[in-house]
Design a protein around this motif. Sequence first.
Motif, mmCIF file in Angstrom:
data_model
loop_
_atom_site.group_PDB
_atom_site.id
_atom_site.type_symbol
_atom_site.label_atom_id
_atom_site.label_comp_id
_atom_site.label_asym_id
_atom_site.label_seq_id
_atom_site.Cartn_x
_atom_site.Cartn_y
_atom_site.Cartn_z
ATOM 1 N N ALA A 63 33.319 41.963 46.354
ATOM 2 C CA ALA A 63 32.822 43.338 46.222
ATOM 3 C C ALA A 63 33.811 44.173 45.414
ATOM 4 N N ALA A 64 35.095 43.971 45.678
ATOM 5 C CA ALA A 64 36.113 44.722 44.936
ATOM 6 C C ALA A 64 36.105 44.313 43.470
ATOM 7 N N ALA A 65 35.908 43.025 43.213
ATOM 8 C CA ALA A 65 35.913 42.534 41.831
ATOM 9 C C ALA A 65 34.716 43.078 41.047
ATOM 10 N N ASP A 66 33.565 43.236 41.731
ATOM 11 C CA ASP A 66 32.350 43.736 41.071
ATOM 12 C C ASP A 66 32.545 45.119 40.465
ATOM 13 N N ALA A 67 33.458 45.876 41.057
ATOM 14 C CA ALA A 67 33.627 47.266 40.630
ATOM 15 C C ALA A 67 34.056 47.361 39.175
ATOM 16 N N HIS A 68 34.538 46.253 38.588
ATOM 17 C CA HIS A 68 34.992 46.301 37.188
ATOM 18 C C HIS A 68 33.834 46.232 36.203
ATOM 19 N N GLU A 69 32.660 45.773 36.671
ATOM 20 C CA GLU A 69 31.549 45.612 35.726
ATOM 21 C C GLU A 69 30.972 46.977 35.348
ATOM 22 N N PRO A 70 30.843 47.256 34.038
ATOM 23 C CA PRO A 70 30.285 48.551 33.634
ATOM 24 C C PRO A 70 28.805 48.668 34.019
ATOM 25 N N VAL A 71 28.413 49.877 34.343
ATOM 26 C CA VAL A 71 27.024 50.138 34.735
ATOM 27 C C VAL A 71 26.314 50.828 33.567
ATOM 28 N N PRO A 72 25.154 50.322 33.147
ATOM 29 C CA PRO A 72 24.476 50.969 32.015
ATOM 30 C C PRO A 72 23.987 52.364 32.398
ATOM 31 N N PRO A 73 23.928 53.265 31.432
ATOM 32 C CA PRO A 73 23.450 54.624 31.758
ATOM 33 C C PRO A 73 21.938 54.615 31.990
ATOM 34 N N ASP B 116 45.066 35.979 34.302
ATOM 35 C CA ASP B 116 44.689 35.093 35.402
ATOM 36 C C ASP B 116 43.936 35.819 36.507
ATOM 37 N N ALA B 117 44.425 37.019 36.869
ATOM 38 C CA ALA B 117 43.819 37.729 37.987
ATOM 39 C C ALA B 117 42.359 38.046 37.682
ATOM 40 N N LEU B 118 42.098 38.472 36.449
ATOM 41 C CA LEU B 118 40.718 38.796 36.076
ATOM 42 C C LEU B 118 39.847 37.554 36.090
ATOM 43 N N ALA B 119 40.417 36.451 35.582
ATOM 44 C CA ALA B 119 39.654 35.195 35.552
ATOM 45 C C ALA B 119 39.327 34.749 36.980
ATOM 46 N N LEU B 120 40.281 34.913 37.882
ATOM 47 C CA LEU B 120 40.051 34.526 39.274
ATOM 48 C C LEU B 120 38.995 35.407 39.926
ATOM 49 N N GLU B 121 39.088 36.717 39.636
ATOM 50 C CA GLU B 121 38.100 37.650 40.195
ATOM 51 C C GLU B 121 36.708 37.278 39.719
ATOM 52 N N ARG B 122 36.636 36.944 38.427
ATOM 53 C CA ARG B 122 35.331 36.584 37.870
ATOM 54 C C ARG B 122 34.793 35.318 38.539
ATOM 55 N N GLU B 123 35.687 34.362 38.746
ATOM 56 C CA GLU B 123 35.261 33.111 39.369
ATOM 57 C C GLU B 123 34.767 33.358 40.800
ATOM 58 N N LEU B 124 35.511 34.203 41.499
ATOM 59 C CA LEU B 124 35.130 34.520 42.876
ATOM 60 C C LEU B 124 33.757 35.202 42.901
ATOM 61 N N GLY B 125 33.575 36.162 41.979
ATOM 62 C CA GLY B 125 32.291 36.868 41.907
ATOM 63 C C GLY B 125 31.158 35.904 41.627
ATOM 64 N N GLU B 126 31.388 34.974 40.714
ATOM 65 C CA GLU B 126 30.332 34.010 40.375
ATOM 66 C C GLU B 126 30.045 33.077 41.554
ATOM 67 N N ALA B 127 31.104 32.707 42.274
ATOM 68 C CA ALA B 127 30.906 31.820 43.431
ATOM 69 C C ALA B 127 30.082 32.525 44.503
ATOM 70 N N VAL B 128 30.384 33.798 44.723
ATOM 71 C CA VAL B 128 29.633 34.548 45.737
ATOM 72 C C VAL B 128 28.185 34.731 45.287
ATOM 73 N N ASP B 129 27.981 35.055 44.009
ATOM 74 C CA ASP B 129 26.613 35.197 43.497
ATOM 75 C C ASP B 129 25.828 33.900 43.692
ATOM 76 N N ALA B 130 26.491 32.781 43.359
ATOM 77 C CA ALA B 130 25.798 31.489 43.474
ATOM 78 C C ALA B 130 25.461 31.189 44.935
ATOM 79 N N ALA B 131 26.398 31.506 45.827
ATOM 80 C CA ALA B 131 26.151 31.241 47.256
ATOM 81 C C ALA B 131 25.017 32.131 47.767
#
Lengths: 86, 190
Positions: A63-73, B116-131
């Motif tokens: 959830a914290a990582a998702d916050a980085h994704e930009p949201v379209p207007p 690395d941190a961003l790549a890991l975050e992305r991987e985690l996000g993708e894993a959660v989405d897939a699950a």
Amino acid sequence: MALGRMRFALDHRLASARMSDYLDEELGRAMRRRVTHHLTECHNCRELLASLRQVLAVLRGAAAADAHEPVPPLAAAVLARLDEPA
Amino acid sequence: MASPDEAQLLARARGGDEQAFAQLVEMHSERVYRALRRFGLDADEAGEVGQEVFLRAWRGLDRFEGRSQLSTWLYRIAFNEAQRRLSRRRPPPVAVDADDPDPIAAIPDVPEHEPDALALERELGEAVDAALSQLPPELRAAVILRDLEGLSTNEAAAAAGVRPAAFKSRLHRGRIALRPLLAPYVDPAR
């Protein structure tokens, strides 16, 4: 002895079904005490609680990582379409 | 209940004030967009379906009674629309190319200098989405509302359109189902 086994079985069913409520602190005091006591004597339920905690930690990290994704207007696009027929 | 500002905007929007509604969209678009992404839509789909969610809300403003939060109502519309979109999707084509059997080519490209941190975050996000995508929709919605969106049980139950007891049962089943799917990502020290 048989009574103790029966109580264990009942508490185990209860704890297994309500472990998320326990984790979310959404059990009443008496029920919480019962589950807490059962956890002291049931390895499987301790494992269940630990694994649910781990799942929550992963979800919160995502959830914290998702916050980085930009949201379209969306507002301008929606405003332009408000008069469209349904 | 809506905040005072939101209540005023809602009242104006109900009277046909499009600018007031646009402000409401502004206030809630991030929440709706992220929920749609978590429900399994890609970025383009979430943008399109996000517009549909607000258009449906605009057309149904008279039916929103204001007893729950506007955001709760929007989540409900969003999950319905997301499910509709997902059910219309065709299964992804299976990429079989006899001339290019190299399995490495199928691995998505990651920018070479990504931290690395961003790549890991992305991987985690993708894993959660897939699950999450493997859960039945009602269990997926429960986990998203409570554990990713952070709603209280009562708010999340209202958004899911069920009583709190039924919602808790869905949430518990959803978390249980996620355990094996997320097992490679858990920190055993926790």
